[in-house]
Write an enzyme that holds these catalytic residues in place. Sequence first.
Site, mmCIF file in Angstrom:
data_model
loop_
_atom_site.group_PDB
_atom_site.id
_atom_site.type_symbol
_atom_site.label_atom_id
_atom_site.label_comp_id
_atom_site.label_asym_id
_atom_site.label_seq_id
_atom_site.Cartn_x
_atom_site.Cartn_y
_atom_site.Cartn_z
ATOM 1 N N CYS A 1 -38.615 12.347 -55.318
ATOM 2 C CA CYS A 1 -37.488 11.951 -56.173
ATOM 3 C C CYS A 1 -37.874 10.762 -57.040
ATOM 4 C CB CYS A 1 -36.275 11.606 -55.311
ATOM 5 S SG CYS A 1 -34.839 11.113 -56.275
ATOM 6 N N CYS B 1 -35.114 8.185 -57.654
ATOM 7 C CA CYS B 1 -34.850 7.341 -56.484
ATOM 8 C C CYS B 1 -35.957 6.312 -56.265
ATOM 9 C CB CYS B 1 -34.745 8.194 -55.229
ATOM 10 S SG CYS B 1 -33.765 9.677 -55.424
ATOM 11 N N ASP B 2 -37.190 6.719 -56.425
ATOM 12 C CA ASP B 2 -38.301 5.911 -55.937
ATOM 13 C C ASP B 2 -39.252 5.397 -57.016
ATOM 14 O OD1 ASP B 2 -37.379 6.211 -53.342
ATOM 15 O OD2 ASP B 2 -38.411 8.125 -53.100
HETATM 16 C C1 LIG Z 1 -37.628 11.785 -50.700
HETATM 17 C C2 LIG Z 1 -36.233 11.582 -51.224
HETATM 18 C C3 LIG Z 1 -35.791 10.312 -51.523
HETATM 19 C C4 LIG Z 1 -34.520 10.122 -52.008
HETATM 20 N N1 LIG Z 1 -34.101 8.852 -52.278
HETATM 21 C C5 LIG Z 1 -32.868 8.649 -52.776
HETATM 22 C C6 LIG Z 1 -32.408 7.334 -53.103
HETATM 23 O O1 LIG Z 1 -33.144 6.358 -52.946
HETATM 24 N N2 LIG Z 1 -31.156 7.194 -53.600
HETATM 25 C C7 LIG Z 1 -30.332 8.268 -53.820
HETATM 26 O O2 LIG Z 1 -29.187 8.086 -54.252
HETATM 27 N N3 LIG Z 1 -30.719 9.523 -53.523
HETATM 28 C C8 LIG Z 1 -31.966 9.734 -53.021
HETATM 29 N N4 LIG Z 1 -32.391 11.016 -52.754
HETATM 30 C C9 LIG Z 1 -31.485 12.125 -53.050
HETATM 31 C C10 LIG Z 1 -30.396 12.212 -51.975
HETATM 32 O O3 LIG Z 1 -31.019 12.200 -50.712
HETATM 33 C C11 LIG Z 1 -29.570 13.487 -52.141
HETATM 34 O O4 LIG Z 1 -29.035 13.532 -53.448
HETATM 35 C C12 LIG Z 1 -28.424 13.514 -51.139
HETATM 36 O O5 LIG Z 1 -28.913 13.400 -49.820
HETATM 37 C C13 LIG Z 1 -27.608 14.805 -51.247
HETATM 38 O O6 LIG Z 1 -26.633 14.768 -50.270
HETATM 39 P P1 LIG Z 1 -25.948 16.093 -49.702
HETATM 40 O O7 LIG Z 1 -25.013 15.630 -48.660
HETATM 41 O O8 LIG Z 1 -25.415 16.895 -50.823
HETATM 42 O O9 LIG Z 1 -27.118 16.975 -49.076
HETATM 43 P P2 LIG Z 1 -28.291 16.662 -48.054
HETATM 44 O O10 LIG Z 1 -28.582 15.220 -47.939
HETATM 45 O O11 LIG Z 1 -29.370 17.600 -48.462
HETATM 46 O O12 LIG Z 1 -27.698 17.128 -46.652
HETATM 47 C C14 LIG Z 1 -27.491 18.481 -46.367
HETATM 48 C C15 LIG Z 1 -27.029 18.643 -44.943
HETATM 49 O O13 LIG Z 1 -26.724 20.019 -44.735
HETATM 50 C C16 LIG Z 1 -27.292 20.445 -43.510
HETATM 51 N N5 LIG Z 1 -27.517 21.892 -43.540
HETATM 52 C C17 LIG Z 1 -28.347 22.609 -44.330
HETATM 53 N N6 LIG Z 1 -28.296 23.914 -44.000
HETATM 54 C C18 LIG Z 1 -27.397 24.016 -42.989
HETATM 55 C C19 LIG Z 1 -26.891 25.095 -42.191
HETATM 56 N N7 LIG Z 1 -27.278 26.365 -42.359
HETATM 57 N N8 LIG Z 1 -25.968 24.818 -41.228
HETATM 58 C C20 LIG Z 1 -25.529 23.549 -41.036
HETATM 59 N N9 LIG Z 1 -25.969 22.498 -41.761
HETATM 60 C C21 LIG Z 1 -26.885 22.731 -42.705
HETATM 61 C C22 LIG Z 1 -28.554 19.623 -43.368
HETATM 62 O O14 LIG Z 1 -28.961 19.574 -41.998
HETATM 63 C C23 LIG Z 1 -28.072 18.273 -43.878
HETATM 64 O O15 LIG Z 1 -27.426 17.566 -42.840
HETATM 65 C C24 LIG Z 1 -33.660 11.229 -52.227
HETATM 66 C C25 LIG Z 1 -34.100 12.522 -51.921
HETATM 67 C C26 LIG Z 1 -35.371 12.703 -51.412
HETATM 68 C C27 LIG Z 1 -35.827 14.114 -51.063
#
Ligand SMILES: Cc1cc2nc3c(=O)[nH]c(=O)nc-3n(C[C@H](O)[C@H](O)[C@H](O)COP(=O)(O)OP(=O)(O)OC[C@H]3O[C@@H](n4cnc5c(N)ncnc54)[C@H](O)[C@@H]3O)c2cc1C
Length: 366
Positions: A183, A186-187
Site C-alpha cells: 500500500c 499507507c506506507d
Molecule cells: C500492507 C498494508 C498496509 C496498510 N496500511 C494502511 C495504513 O497505514 N492506513 C490505512 O488507512 N490503511 C492501510 N491499509 C489499508 C487498510 O488496511 C484497508 O483499507 C482496511 O483494512 C479495509 O478494511 P475492511 O474492514 O474493509 O477490510 P479488511 O481489513 O480487509 O478486513 C476484512 C475482514 O473480513 C474477513 N473475511 C474475509 N473473508 C471472510 C469470510 N469468508 N468469512 C468471514 N470473514 C471473512 C477477514 O478475516 C477480515 O477480518 C493497508 C493495507 C495493507 C495491505
Amino acid sequence: MKDKEPFGGLAIDFGADGGGASATATPLAIAPEAPPTATGGPATIASAGDRVDTKLLIVGSGPAGLTAAVYAARAALEPVVLAGSAPGGQLMLTSDVENYPGFPDGIQGPDLMAAMRAQAERFGARLVDVDIDRVDFSARPFRIWARGTEYRAQSVVVATGASALWLGLDSETRLRGRGVSACATCDGFFFRDREIAVVGGGDTAFEEATYLTRFATKVHLLHRRDTFRASKIMIDRAYDHPKIEIHPNTAVEEVLGDAKVEGLKVRDTTTGDMSEMQLDGVFIAIGYVPNTAPFREWLEVDSKGYLVVRDETGSNIEGVFIAGDVHDHRYRQAVTAAGDGCKAAIDAERWLEAQGITEAATATAW
Ligand SMILES: Cc1cc2nc3c(=O)[nH]c(=O)nc-3n(C[C@H](O)[C@H](O)[C@H](O)COP(=O)(O)OP(=O)(O)OC[C@H]3O[C@@H](n4cnc5c(N)ncnc54)[C@H](O)[C@@H]3O)c2cc1C
C-alpha cells in the site's frame, strides 16, 4: 520522521505461507481447522451443528466490520460478528499506521485492531473468529453457514474486505511490515529519501511508482515480462520520470534482509542471470482480490469482482448492507472503511426499525 526506519522495525510474526512463484492472497492468521474462538457477549454462541439467531450479523472484522459492530452494539442490536480466519483484517499485516485520526504519534496496526475489537465487545458485540462457507439470501431470515453452525439474521453487513496479492516468497512474508508493503498511500511516507522498488506491470504499479517518487530518491519498477498491462500514457510518464527506472524481464526471487529490507535478488527472465539490488523497501503492486466468493450467487459484483453498493451502503437485496474494501477499490483506507462500517450499521438499524423488528428511537444512542 526522516530518521525513522521503515515501519519502525516492529517484530510481527505473520507465519510462512508456503512460498512458490505464483501470486498468493493474504495467508490466514489462524489455522482453518482450529476451533473457532468466540469472545464478547451477550449473545449465546452455539457450538458447531447448532443454530444462532440474531437481528444483525456482521461478516468481517477489519475496520469496517468492527466499526459497524461498535455502532450496532451501542444501538442495542446485540450484533454477532463472524470475524473471519484473519481477525482484524489487513491492518494486521502492517506495523506503523500514521494516518488514522486520533493517534498523533501513530499506532501499530494490530494494536489499532485490538482496540477496535475491545471497543465493540465492551458494548456487547459477540465475535466468532471463523470464515463463512456459504450463504442463502433468498428470504429472511438470511442464512449463513460457518464451520457447521447456521447463523440466521434479519439483516447482514458484509465487510469481508479484499486481500492483497503477494509474490508468495517466504522472505517477502517474513519482511512484511519491515520494508515490504502492498500500500503506497499507507506506507510511502516511511520511505522519504530512500531507494525502493515497485513490483508489477499494471496501472496500479505505475500509479504507485509515480506516487512514491514524492518520497523516494529513486523508484525501480520491476516487471517479469517485457510488455505492460498499464495504459500507454502511464507507461510513457514513468519512462520520462527522472526518478523512475523501469526494469522489464525482471523477476523477484528473494527479498534480502534480516530485520528489514536491504535489497532484492532478481532474475533476468530472458537470460536467467541472477543479480542483487540494494534497496530500502519494496511495494508489491500486483493486485487485490475482493473477498466476495460466498456472496457472488446473491449479490451484484462489478467487472473487478467487487460488490456493488446502492444508496450508500445498500445492496441489491433489502436488508443486506455492504461496507469497506469489499466494494471500495478506489480509496482502500482504514478510515474510509471505518466510515463505511458506521454508515452500514446506521442504515441496518434504521431498516430493522422500518421492518418493525427493532423499536424506534435509537437515533440518540449513536
Ligand atoms: C500492507 C498494508 C498496509 C496498510 N496500511 C494502511 C495504513 O497505514 N492506513 C490505512 O488507512 N490503511 C492501510 N491499509 C489499508 C487498510 O488496511 C484497508 O483499507 C482496511 O483494512 C479495509 O478494511 P475492511 O474492514 O474493509 O477490510 P479488511 O481489513 O480487509 O478486513 C476484512 C475482514 O473480513 C474477513 N473475511 C474475509 N473473508 C471472510 C469470510 N469468508 N468469512 C468471514 N470473514 C471473512 C477477514 O478475516 C477480515 O477480518 C493497508 C493495507 C495493507 C495491505
